[in-house]
Structure formats: structure tokens, C-alpha cells
Design an enzyme around this catalytic site. Structure first.
Site, PDB file in Angstrom:
ATOM      1  N   GLU A 158       0.813  -1.337  -0.143  1.00  0.00           N
ATOM      2  CA  GLU A 158       0.054   0.046   0.164  1.00  0.00           C
ATOM      3  C   GLU A 158       0.827   1.326  -0.067  1.00  0.00           C
ATOM      4  OE1 GLU A 158      -2.725  -0.375  -1.143  1.00  0.00           O
ATOM      5  OE2 GLU A 158      -2.909  -2.535  -0.372  1.00  0.00           O
ATOM      6  N   GLY A 159       1.956   1.225  -0.777  1.00  0.00           N
ATOM      7  CA  GLY A 159       2.809   2.310  -0.696  1.00  0.00           C
ATOM      8  C   GLY A 159       3.979   2.247   0.234  1.00  0.00           C
TER       9      GLY A 159
END
Length: 589
Positions: free
Chosen positions: A434-435
Site C-alpha cells: 500500500e505504498g
């Protein structure tokens, strides 16, 4: 002692004293979220997480998942657990009653989700992704798509996924090559996606894939990406399931941790898909789901830290070794100073991260439902600022906490049978997906600080100073927090005054900036709770309130001083990070 017990007292303190649940409950739209109802929901979620979900954690890790002729095969115990989750309506808490939701505050779903993730991180990823898909579709999809897919996703009958990256693209979504060809009232999606969490499974009868792809006339880069809904099974006009869509798992990744969560390489071979939102605006739509997921991953950092702490605490109370200082007989290792240091580090970091995460999630509710438009805008900016700190700092501290859990177990921690190593392995993905946390740090110094000239951060600093000024019981800790706030303020000014002249500065200081912000805001959240606990202790003999104050004092003595190091590294600027030429990285070989 149970393998996992939800820390309900700490959850409730964070909800009410930090995240403003009582204020949300006073809103007309949330009148059903009374104190009694909130307590009942949390108590029942605690029972389910302890008695139903947690017992599947070890088995799931050992069995893992397999890809068979009919798709992904999950641990057998997961099916019964998911059925109880769906039948209990747990996936519907915060969603619109129009589509089958219960209309509760989003904030109430956060401690519930924390319990699922603590009980079984691999299993908990499935409902986490589904809830993100609901958010994305609710805000961006057409009414037709909402009416077909939202009730089933909210009920838990169907699950959702997020399909972003591809081989060779990584975090650079401008490299996405997946194609979408117009075809009558739908599109045909072709391409492959990698690292797709719960991309295929048999827990639900259908899976709703949200897929980034390019239309034939799309511009290059991220501006040419559109978002499509691609179901595993097509849906007939009467709502029944039709034929299998041309979408499925090609292979499964063999991972360091979360072994029972299928991470799939997905193939879309002319799959039927439906446009979500406007053409070439897919990334903006998907960011709805991504931001939800980033807070969810920060919450996972809290969850796995809590589980590792409980495991280590039980071991430290049962493991008998040589006499501690002041004792003549061998006793449990919790009596030894260094073990107590490690346990208190685990406990204080986890509780600080929990409060910070709940606080950020509470701002999302106020951003959506506050009556005053100016407050809604301020809360949106506040939530946006806190999101990369929650995702980044809370997952970084999870690495430390789960590692300490292994250390407290000693040699037995390095042995899989004790279970401590699983939490260490499972936690390692959190700073990555998620980044990555490097991306979170860049987001914090870039979009969330320089782009708004530090306004949101300045507002948060003002909040912290208000707490400092109003501290009644812990003025000594408030003075120490003020020093940390000043360091954050200096770092803000250094960034804002130097980023235009030195293009390397934001990237060079970003990680330390994020860790400084997390360390200081974590201390602030604990101080707020300690002040409340001191007041509550006067009318209650519950030892929890005394423990909260002791935990806060430990954090201020042993954790908060870390801000000095982060501040010094920020003040060093970019020179030492950029001066070494690329070819000299291997000069010692």
C-alpha cells in the site's frame, strides 16, 4: 490464559479521549451508536476474535494456501470463520443503510478491524480489502453498479480486491499496460497484475476485482489510467451469478510471511469489466480505496504489535530463569530489568500507535459529517496529514515490537513452534505494501506539507500546544513534549524554507521527518490519555488507569527522546546522502 485478548479498556480510552467517539455519537445520524451499543459491539467482537478467529492463526500459517485446478485453496478453518463473520454482519458496521449497512461511524469499525487483524493477520486482509472496495464504489461508481455490487460486498457474501501494479511497474503506476477495449455496454480487460492480495479464494461465491487499465485512446502516464470493476462471475439481470469471467490466478507468491493470505498473479484474458468513474480518472478513484487501505495497514501495525506483546508477556511471566535483583530464588524473567524494558517498549509503542490511528480515523468521520463546512475542510486536511504518519510510523514500530517479541523468547523465539517468529515475519510486509514507507514519507513532506505551505502541520502543532498548556497532572511531561514539538516545528521550517533551493532536501529528510512526527504525536496521544486516566482514577480503582500513567511516563523517558536523533539527522540536510557517486557504492569490492 487465552492466546489473544482484545485490549478493550485501552481501545475505549483511545476512542473516547482521543478520537472523539462521544462527539460522533451525539450527532443525529449516529444516535444508535450509544455508549452501551458501542460497548456491546466491542465486547462481541472481542469474543469472536478470541474464540473464533485467533485459533486459526497458527494453523493457517502452517498450512498456507495452494493453487489448484479450480482456483486458490485456503485453510479449511478459514471458511467457517468467514461464514460467522458474514452472518454476524461485521462487514456492514459503517456503511450506508441504503445498501444494507448499519450506518455506524467509521471510527467504530476501526477497533473491530484491529481485533480481526490481531487474531489472524492473513485472514483479516480479506475483509480489509472488501471494505476498501465498498468505499471506492460508493464514492465513484454509477448507481447501477452500486445497486448490483454494494449490497453483496457489504453483507460479506462477495469479497473485493485491488489490482494496481504489474510486473516491472512496482510503485510507478505510470507503467501500467493493462488494456481495456470498449465492447457494447462493457469493456474487455486484458493484461496481468501482480501482488494481488486475496486475488482468488473460495471464501465467497464471487470476487469483485477493481482493476486499473488503459483505454485505447488514453494519454500516457498516470493521467491515462481508468478504473474497472471486473467480477469473477458475471451477474445476471436478476442478480444471480452467471458464467465465469475470464479472470483468475496464474500463480501464487511464496512469501516471507502472511502465508495464509493468497498473493496472486492475476490474468485478465478479455475479461468483462465495467467503468468506474470517469475515463482516465482511475487513479483518483482508486486513491479512495488506497487511502482507506493505508490507514488499514497502519492499523495492522498496531494489531500485530498487540499480538506480539501479549505473546511475549505470557512467556515472560511463565519462563523461569535465574534470580532477579532482590530475589534469592529463580523466577519468571519479567522480573529482570532488561526484559521489563523490552516489554514496556512494546506496550508503550503499541498504545501510542493505537491512539494515533484511531485519532486519524475519527477525523474522517468529522470530515464527512460535521455540520460546519470549515470544520469538514479542516478535518479532511488533518486526516490527510495523519494518514502517511499512521501508515509509516505505526508499521515501522511494528518491526521493532515484533522483533522484541522474538528477543524476549530468547532462543525459543527463533524456533517456529513458539509462534513469536510468525508475528515478526507477518509484520515485515507492512512497511512495503500500500505504498512503501519511503513513499509515505515523501507524501508527508510533499503533498501534505510543502504543497499546503505547512498549514495542516501547523494546525496539528497548535493542537499539541493546547494539550501542553492544559496539562493538569503531568506538567513535567508536557514540558518534555514541548521540546519535541519545537523540534517538529524547526523541521517544518527547514523543509519549507529549503526545498526550492535544494531539490534533494525533501527526499533526503523525508523518512526522518516521518519518524520525528510519529514519535512526537505518539507522545502527545499518550499524554492526552494519561491526563484522562488520572482524572478517572479518582473515581475508580481499576488498575488500568494507573498502568496507563506508568506506560506514558516510560514512553516519555525511553521513547520520546528519539526525536533528538531524528531532528539532528533532518538538520544535516541532504549533503551526506547525495555526495557519494553511484559508482563508489561498490568501491570496497
Amino acid at each position: 490464559m487465552a492466546d489473544y485478548n482484545a485490549p478493550l479498556k485501552d481501545m475505549k480510552l483511545a476512542l473516547n479521549q482521543v478520537a472523539r467517539m462521544t462527539q460522533l455519537s451525539a450527532m443525529p445520524r449516529f444516535e444508535d451508536a450509544s455508549a452501551d451499543m458501542v460497548d456491546a459491539i466491542l465486547e462481541e467482537a472481542s469474543r469472536v476474535s478470541r474464540d473464533v478467529i485467533a485459533p486459526t492463526n497458527w494453523e493457517g500459517d502452517q498450512q498456507g494456501v495452494k493453487l489448484g485446478p479450480d482456483g486458490v485453496v485456503c485453510p479449511e478453518s478459514f471458511h467457517g470463520v468467514y461464514q460467522q463473520y458474514a452472518e454476524g454482519g461485521w462487514g456492514s458496521l459503517q456503511f450506508d443503510p441504503e445498501y444494507g449497512g448499519q450506518g455506524m461511524p467509521y471510527l467504530l469499525s476501526v477497533p473491530v478491524m484491529e481485533m480481526w487483524q490481531s487474531a489472524n493477520l492473513s485472514w483479516g486482509l480479506c475483509p480489509l480489502l472488501s471494505q476498501g472496495a465498498v468505499e471506492c464504489l460508493y464514492l465513484n461508481a454509477s448507481d447501477e453498479l452500486k445497486n448490483i455490487y454494494l449490497p453483496k460486498l457489504i453483507s460479506g457474501e462477495w469479497a473485493g480486491t485491488m489490482n494496481l501494479t504489474e510486473g516491472g511497474a512496482g510503485s510507478d503506476l505510470s507503467q501500467v499496460r493493462c488494456k481495456a477495449e470498449p465492447q457494447d455496454d462493457h469493456y474487455l480487460i486484458s493484461g496481468e497484475k501482480i501482488f494481488i492480495t486475496w486475488g482468488d479464494h473460495s471464501l465467497t461465491e464471487n470476487i469483485v476485482h477493481l482493476v486499473l487499465a488503459r483505454l485505447p485512446d488514453a494519454p500516457a502516464g498516470v493521467r491515462g489510467i481508468s478504473l474497472f470493476l471486473v467480477p469473477k462471475y458475471l451477474v445476471n439481470a436478476d442478480g444471480s451469478l452467471g458464467e465465469r469471467n475470464r479472470a483468475g490466478a496464474l500463480s501464487l507468491e511464496h512469501k516471507l510471511g502472511i502465508h495464509a493470505s493468497p498473493t496472486c498473479v492475476m490474468e485478465f484474458d478479455g475479461s468483462v469489466g465495467y467503468l468506474v468513474g470517469e475515463p482516465n480518472r482511475g487513479l483518483a478513484c482508486m486513491f479512495t480505496m488506497m487511502n482507506n487501505a493505508r490507514l488499514g495497514v497502519g492499523l495492522q501495525g498496531v494489531s500485530i504489535s498487540e499480538r506480539a506483546y501479549q505473546k511475549a508477556l505470557i512467556f515472560a511471566g511463565e519462563r523461569i530463569q535465574g534470580p532477579a535483583v532482590g530475589s534469592r530464588e529463580p523466577g519468571p524473567i519479567i522480573r529482570h530489568g532488561d526484559v521489563r524494558r523490552m516489554l514496556l517498549t512494546m506496550k508503550s509503542l503499541t498504545e501510542a500507535a493505537r491512539a494515533l490511528t484511531y485519532d486519524a480515523c475519527g477525523s474522517l468521520d468529522f470530515a464527512e459529517h460535521a455540520e460546519d463546512a470549515a470544520q469538514r475542510e479542516d478535518e479532511r486536511a488533518r486526516a490527510a496529514l495523519l494518514t502517511p504518519i499512521v501508515k509509516g510510523w505505526c508499521t515501522e514500530i511494528a518491526q521493532e515490537v515484533t522483533s522484541l517479541g522474538v528477543q524476549i523468547h530468547g532462543g525459543m523465539g527463533f524456533i517456529e513452534e513458539t509462534g513469536a517468529a510468525q508475528f515478526f515475519r507477518d509484520a515485515r510486509i507492512l512497511p512495503i505494501y500500500e505504498g512503501t514507507n519511503g513513499i509515505q514519507a515523501l507524501d508527508l513532506v510533499g503533498r501534505k506539507t510543502t504543497m499546503d505551505k505547512g498549514r495542516a502541520l501547523t494546525a496539528l502543532i497548535a493542537e499539541m500546544r493546547a494539550t501542553i498548556a492544559g496539562a493538569e497532572h503531568f506538567s513535567d511531561l508536557a514540558a518534555e513534549l514541548e521540546n519535541g514539538v519545537k523540534a517538529l516545528e524547526v523541521a517544518r521550517d527547514l523543509l519549507l524554507q529549503g526545498y526550492e533551493a535544494d531539490a534533494q532536501l525533501p527526499g533526503a529528510i523525508a523518512y526522518n521527518f516521518m519518524m520525528l512526527a510519529g514519535t512526537v504525536t505518539g507522545g502527545w496521544e499518550l499524554l492526552r490519555q494519561a491526563e484522562a486516566a488520572k482524572a478517572m482514577q479518582q473515581s475508580s480503582d481499576d488498575s488500568f488507569y494507573a498502568a496507563k500513567q506508568s506506560t506514558t511516563r516510560f514512553y516519555f523517558a525511553q521513547i520520546l527522546p528519539r526525536y533528538l536523533g531524528f531532528a539532528q539527522m533532518i538538520n544535516a540536510g541532504s549533503a551526506t546522502i547525495t555526495e557519494l557517486p553511484e559508482e563508489q557504492f561498490s568501491s570496497a569490492w
